[in-house]
Motif scaffolding. Structure first.
Motif, PDB file in Angstrom:
ATOM      1  N   VAL A 179       6.449  60.092  37.882  1.00 17.64           N
ATOM      2  CA  VAL A 179       7.571  59.419  38.564  1.00 17.64           C
ATOM      3  C   VAL A 179       7.632  59.857  40.021  1.00 17.64           C
ATOM      4  O   VAL A 179       7.748  59.027  40.940  1.00 17.64           O
ATOM      5  CB  VAL A 179       8.901  59.745  37.838  1.00 17.64           C
ATOM      6  N   LEU A 180       7.533  61.156  40.251  1.00 18.46           N
ATOM      7  CA  LEU A 180       7.654  61.675  41.626  1.00 18.46           C
ATOM      8  C   LEU A 180       6.473  61.204  42.480  1.00 18.46           C
ATOM      9  O   LEU A 180       6.652  60.868  43.660  1.00 18.46           O
ATOM     10  CB  LEU A 180       7.725  63.214  41.597  1.00 18.46           C
ATOM     11  N   ALA A 181       5.288  61.140  41.872  1.00 19.98           N
ATOM     12  CA  ALA A 181       4.106  60.676  42.628  1.00 19.98           C
ATOM     13  C   ALA A 181       4.269  59.212  43.007  1.00 19.98           C
ATOM     14  O   ALA A 181       3.917  58.795  44.121  1.00 19.98           O
ATOM     15  CB  ALA A 181       2.835  60.881  41.791  1.00 19.98           C
ATOM     16  N   LEU A 182       4.822  58.403  42.092  1.00 25.35           N
ATOM     17  CA  LEU A 182       5.006  56.983  42.404  1.00 25.35           C
ATOM     18  C   LEU A 182       6.055  56.808  43.514  1.00 25.35           C
ATOM     19  O   LEU A 182       5.900  55.952  44.388  1.00 25.35           O
ATOM     20  CB  LEU A 182       5.405  56.219  41.132  1.00 25.35           C
ATOM     21  N   MET A 183       7.081  57.619  43.490  1.00 27.87           N
ATOM     22  CA  MET A 183       8.088  57.545  44.566  1.00 27.87           C
ATOM     23  C   MET A 183       7.432  57.839  45.925  1.00 27.87           C
ATOM     24  O   MET A 183       7.683  57.144  46.917  1.00 27.87           O
ATOM     25  CB  MET A 183       9.224  58.547  44.311  1.00 27.87           C
ATOM     26  N   ASP A 184       6.595  58.857  45.959  1.00 24.61           N
ATOM     27  CA  ASP A 184       5.911  59.206  47.216  1.00 24.61           C
ATOM     28  C   ASP A 184       4.967  58.086  47.645  1.00 24.61           C
ATOM     29  O   ASP A 184       4.876  57.749  48.831  1.00 24.61           O
ATOM     30  CB  ASP A 184       5.120  60.516  47.050  1.00 24.61           C
ATOM     31  N   LEU A 185       4.259  57.510  46.655  1.00 20.56           N
ATOM     32  CA  LEU A 185       3.322  56.420  46.980  1.00 20.56           C
ATOM     33  C   LEU A 185       4.072  55.243  47.613  1.00 20.56           C
ATOM     34  O   LEU A 185       3.639  54.698  48.637  1.00 20.56           O
ATOM     35  CB  LEU A 185       2.612  55.978  45.690  1.00 20.56           C
ATOM     36  N   VAL A 186       5.210  54.881  47.017  1.00 22.93           N
ATOM     37  CA  VAL A 186       5.987  53.742  47.533  1.00 22.93           C
ATOM     38  C   VAL A 186       6.447  54.042  48.957  1.00 22.93           C
ATOM     39  O   VAL A 186       6.330  53.212  49.868  1.00 22.93           O
ATOM     40  CB  VAL A 186       7.194  53.459  46.606  1.00 22.93           C
ATOM     41  N   ARG A 187       6.945  55.256  49.156  1.00 19.14           N
ATOM     42  CA  ARG A 187       7.448  55.637  50.482  1.00 19.14           C
ATOM     43  C   ARG A 187       6.313  55.559  51.518  1.00 19.14           C
ATOM     44  O   ARG A 187       6.489  55.020  52.612  1.00 19.14           O
ATOM     45  CB  ARG A 187       7.992  57.065  50.378  1.00 19.14           C
ATOM     46  N   ASP A 188       5.134  56.081  51.138  1.00 16.06           N
ATOM     47  CA  ASP A 188       3.984  56.074  52.068  1.00 16.06           C
ATOM     48  C   ASP A 188       3.532  54.649  52.382  1.00 16.06           C
ATOM     49  O   ASP A 188       3.204  54.317  53.517  1.00 16.06           O
ATOM     50  CB  ASP A 188       2.814  56.864  51.471  1.00 16.06           C
ATOM     51  N   GLU A 189       3.513  53.793  51.333  1.00 15.36           N
ATOM     52  CA  GLU A 189       3.072  52.405  51.536  1.00 15.36           C
ATOM     53  C   GLU A 189       4.013  51.655  52.482  1.00 15.36           C
ATOM     54  O   GLU A 189       3.564  50.913  53.346  1.00 15.36           O
ATOM     55  CB  GLU A 189       3.024  51.657  50.196  1.00 15.36           C
ATOM     56  N   VAL A 190       5.320  51.852  52.276  1.00 15.14           N
ATOM     57  CA  VAL A 190       6.291  51.162  53.138  1.00 15.14           C
ATOM     58  C   VAL A 190       6.146  51.671  54.572  1.00 15.14           C
ATOM     59  O   VAL A 190       6.182  50.890  55.529  1.00 15.14           O
ATOM     60  CB  VAL A 190       7.740  51.339  52.604  1.00 15.14           C
ATOM     61  N   ALA A 191       5.905  52.967  54.726  1.00 16.29           N
ATOM     62  CA  ALA A 191       5.734  53.517  56.083  1.00 16.29           C
ATOM     63  C   ALA A 191       4.480  52.930  56.724  1.00 16.29           C
ATOM     64  O   ALA A 191       4.496  52.520  57.897  1.00 16.29           O
ATOM     65  CB  ALA A 191       5.656  55.037  56.022  1.00 16.29           C
ATOM     66  N   SER A 192       3.386  52.857  55.954  1.00  9.58           N
ATOM     67  CA  SER A 192       2.148  52.407  56.609  1.00  9.58           C
ATOM     68  C   SER A 192       2.127  50.884  56.789  1.00  9.58           C
ATOM     69  O   SER A 192       1.648  50.391  57.803  1.00  9.58           O
ATOM     70  CB  SER A 192       0.904  52.914  55.875  1.00  9.58           C
ATOM     71  N   GLN A 193       2.689  50.127  55.823  1.00  5.28           N
ATOM     72  CA  GLN A 193       2.654  48.662  55.966  1.00  5.28           C
ATOM     73  C   GLN A 193       3.737  48.125  56.893  1.00  5.28           C
ATOM     74  O   GLN A 193       3.527  47.145  57.584  1.00  5.28           O
ATOM     75  CB  GLN A 193       2.819  47.985  54.597  1.00  5.28           C
ATOM     76  N   GLY A 206       6.116  50.305  58.765  1.00  2.00           N
ATOM     77  CA  GLY A 206       6.577  51.229  59.797  1.00  2.00           C
ATOM     78  C   GLY A 206       8.000  51.723  59.591  1.00  2.00           C
ATOM     79  O   GLY A 206       8.657  52.153  60.538  1.00  2.00           O
ATOM     80  N   VAL A 207       8.496  51.695  58.342  1.00  3.80           N
ATOM     81  CA  VAL A 207       9.859  52.176  58.078  1.00  3.80           C
ATOM     82  C   VAL A 207       9.790  53.420  57.188  1.00  3.80           C
ATOM     83  O   VAL A 207       9.154  53.401  56.137  1.00  3.80           O
ATOM     84  CB  VAL A 207      10.705  51.091  57.356  1.00  3.80           C
ATOM     85  N   GLU A 208      10.435  54.501  57.649  1.00  6.52           N
ATOM     86  CA  GLU A 208      10.495  55.747  56.859  1.00  6.52           C
ATOM     87  C   GLU A 208      11.708  55.668  55.939  1.00  6.52           C
ATOM     88  O   GLU A 208      12.838  55.813  56.398  1.00  6.52           O
ATOM     89  CB  GLU A 208      10.666  56.962  57.782  1.00  6.52           C
ATOM     90  N   LEU A 209      11.471  55.415  54.665  1.00 10.13           N
ATOM     91  CA  LEU A 209      12.608  55.328  53.744  1.00 10.13           C
ATOM     92  C   LEU A 209      13.120  56.725  53.409  1.00 10.13           C
ATOM     93  O   LEU A 209      12.339  57.671  53.246  1.00 10.13           O
ATOM     94  CB  LEU A 209      12.183  54.609  52.457  1.00 10.13           C
ATOM     95  N   ALA A 232      16.424  56.136  37.540  1.00  8.52           N
ATOM     96  CA  ALA A 232      17.368  57.023  38.247  1.00  8.52           C
ATOM     97  C   ALA A 232      18.136  56.220  39.283  1.00  8.52           C
ATOM     98  O   ALA A 232      18.533  56.744  40.321  1.00  8.52           O
ATOM     99  CB  ALA A 232      16.635  58.190  38.883  1.00  8.52           C
ATOM    100  N   GLY A 233      18.334  54.930  39.022  1.00  9.81           N
ATOM    101  CA  GLY A 233      19.055  54.094  39.985  1.00  9.81           C
ATOM    102  C   GLY A 233      18.190  53.802  41.197  1.00  9.81           C
ATOM    103  O   GLY A 233      16.956  53.867  41.136  1.00  9.81           O
ATOM    104  N   CYS A 234      18.837  53.492  42.307  1.00 10.10           N
ATOM    105  CA  CYS A 234      18.069  53.166  43.516  1.00 10.10           C
ATOM    106  C   CYS A 234      17.352  54.408  44.023  1.00 10.10           C
ATOM    107  O   CYS A 234      17.948  55.474  44.169  1.00 10.10           O
ATOM    108  CB  CYS A 234      19.001  52.633  44.607  1.00 10.10           C
ATOM    109  N   VAL A 235      16.060  54.247  44.276  1.00  8.45           N
ATOM    110  CA  VAL A 235      15.261  55.400  44.714  1.00  8.45           C
ATOM    111  C   VAL A 235      15.551  55.716  46.176  1.00  8.45           C
ATOM    112  O   VAL A 235      15.675  56.879  46.556  1.00  8.45           O
ATOM    113  CB  VAL A 235      13.755  55.114  44.522  1.00  8.45           C
ATOM    114  N   PHE A 236      15.668  54.674  47.000  1.00  7.52           N
ATOM    115  CA  PHE A 236      15.801  54.887  48.445  1.00  7.52           C
ATOM    116  C   PHE A 236      17.121  54.317  48.955  1.00  7.52           C
ATOM    117  O   PHE A 236      17.646  53.338  48.430  1.00  7.52           O
ATOM    118  CB  PHE A 236      14.642  54.202  49.189  1.00  7.52           C
ATOM    119  N   LYS A 237      17.627  54.930  50.021  1.00  8.36           N
ATOM    120  CA  LYS A 237      18.784  54.353  50.708  1.00  8.36           C
ATOM    121  C   LYS A 237      18.317  53.132  51.487  1.00  8.36           C
ATOM    122  O   LYS A 237      17.156  53.065  51.922  1.00  8.36           O
ATOM    123  CB  LYS A 237      19.369  55.369  51.689  1.00  8.36           C
ATOM    124  N   ASN A 238      19.224  52.205  51.704  1.00  8.82           N
ATOM    125  CA  ASN A 238      18.874  51.071  52.555  1.00  8.82           C
ATOM    126  C   ASN A 238      18.725  51.561  53.991  1.00  8.82           C
ATOM    127  O   ASN A 238      19.574  52.303  54.484  1.00  8.82           O
ATOM    128  CB  ASN A 238      19.942  49.979  52.467  1.00  8.82           C
TER     129      ASN A 238
END
Ligand SMILES: Cc1cc2nc3c(=O)[nH]c(=O)nc-3n(C[C@H](O)[C@H](O)[C@H](O)COP(=O)(O)OP(=O)(O)OC[C@H]3O[C@@H](n4cnc5c(N)ncnc54)[C@H](O)[C@@H]3O)c2cc1C
Length: 328
Positions: A296-310, A312-315, A241-247
């Motif tokens: 797909v939706l679960a993996l998107m959430d997992l990535v977002r959570d990992e980036v936040a916890s590792q 500190g950025v809320e994508l 679906a293209g880029c999942v997150f905004k920069n």
């Protein structure tokens, strides 16, 4: 709502599977899929859905979209039958007249150098638009090479990349407001921002684009160059679906893009079922074959959570997610 007897002002399909209409190839069905063939049918479809108390979801090329599994209640309106590209008939025609001329314009258009504009209905594919630019030697949106989806979705999302965006070529957008009426929005009155046309609940029915002119050969070479660069860095042939997150704001991310952050968290190749973080570009999640939307939706959430916890950025999601009950 809903019986098969419901009458709609255009082609309509009950319980319509949507997965095949999206690039990610996952998800369930729409209670109703309406497929207008003209801007007027689109207007009437929006009006008919609203009269029945429903806010329609608009489906362009489905290239930045994940549809949840199950049945999506209400109405989806798809623009794929609205694929007209027109040349304005005279340079002194305003953008509104350029969109008005419709299917049966019989006057030959002016030479392209005198009026390098194209009027497009919402369902024109960006691939088709780039092909037309290549043929006519039109310059300004060569970077759209390899970007899937419809121009209506491109305008709504303000599709773009480093240093370019669709709205840079927009002269006027014809919108349909929630009350079911047309409104023409000139570029100077619009306020598009990063990956957002900021159109509220309005639906894009058509757009007039203004280009520069160049040699057919040079425009073609630039298009090929953008295509090569995209192929080299993105999983363009995979279902995604293209880029999942905004920069994110570079101040918050230490200058890292969303993809670089995901990569730095060691998430390339991470899978849930058949949904996988692309090895080629970490801001893409691909359907490696037979994935469900739930994966797909679960993996998107997992990535977002990992980036936040590792890091500190809320994508923030760039991808649109159509979940039952949530707005489109
Ligand atoms: C391989 C790949 C590469 C990509 N590269 C890029 C890139 O370089 N740059 C970029 O910006 N994007 C890129 N994308 C994402 C996508 O191509 C764009 O966001 C595109 O603009 C989506 O258009 P669409 O018609 O498919 O919209 P959809 O995915 O169908 O819809 C996206 C959103 O737009 C809304 N929408 C669609 N049509 C209309 C309309 N007529 N009126 C109002 N709202 C509407 C939908 O309701 C939804 O909210 C890429 C995607 C893929 C799969």
């Amino acid at each position: 709502m809903s019986t098969a007897r419901t009458l709609w002002p255009c082609a309509a399909l009950p319980n319509a599977p949507l997965a095949g209409l999206t690039n990610m190839k996952v998800g369930g069905a729409a209670e109703w899929l309406l497929e207008p063939a003209t801007p007027e049918e689109l207007r009437d479809a929006v009006g008919a859905a609203r009269e029945r108390g429903m806010v329609p979801r608009i489906l362009g090329g489905g290239a930045n979209l994940v549809v949840a599994d199950g049945v999506l209640p209400g109405v989806v309106i798809g623009t794929s039958r609205m694929n007209m590209i027109m040349r304005p008939q005279a340079p002194d025609h305003g953008a509104t007249e350029a969109l008005d001329q419709g299917l049966d314009a019989r006057v030959a258009p002016s030479p392209i150098a005198e009026d390098p504009r194209l009027a497009c209905w919402a369902g024109v594919t960006m691939v088709g638009l780039v092909n037309r630019m290549r043929r006519l030697g039109l310059t300004g949106l060569e970077m759209l090479a390899g970007v899937p989806g419809h121009i209506g979705g491109g305008v709504a999302m303000n599709a773009g990349g480093r240093g370019w965006e669709v709205w840079s070529a927009v002269e006027l957008v014809r919108l349909i407001d929630p009350d079911g009426t047309f409104r023409d929005l000139p570029r100077e009155e619009a306020s598009p921002s990063y990956r957002n046309g900021n159109l509220g609940e309005a639906v894009v029915a058509g757009v007039v684009l203004r280009f520069g002119t160049g040699s057919v050969k040079e425009v073609g070479e630039r298009i090929n160059e953008y295509m090569r660069a995209k192929n080299a860095t993105q999983p363009v042939t995979a279902a995604s679906a293209g880029c999942v997150f905004k920069n994110p704001d570079p101040d918050a991310s230490g200058g890292l893009s969303a993809g670089q952050l995901v990569d730095a968290c060691g998430l390339k190749g991470r899978r849930i079922g058949a949904a996988e973080v692309s090895e080629r570009h970490a801001n893409f999640i691909v359907n490696a074959g037979g994935a469900t939307a739930t994966e797909v939706l679960a993996l998107m959430d997992l990535v977002r959570d990992e980036v936040a916890s590792q890091r500190g950025v809320e994508l923030e999601f760039e991808v649109k997610r159509w979940l039952p009950g949530a707005a489109g």
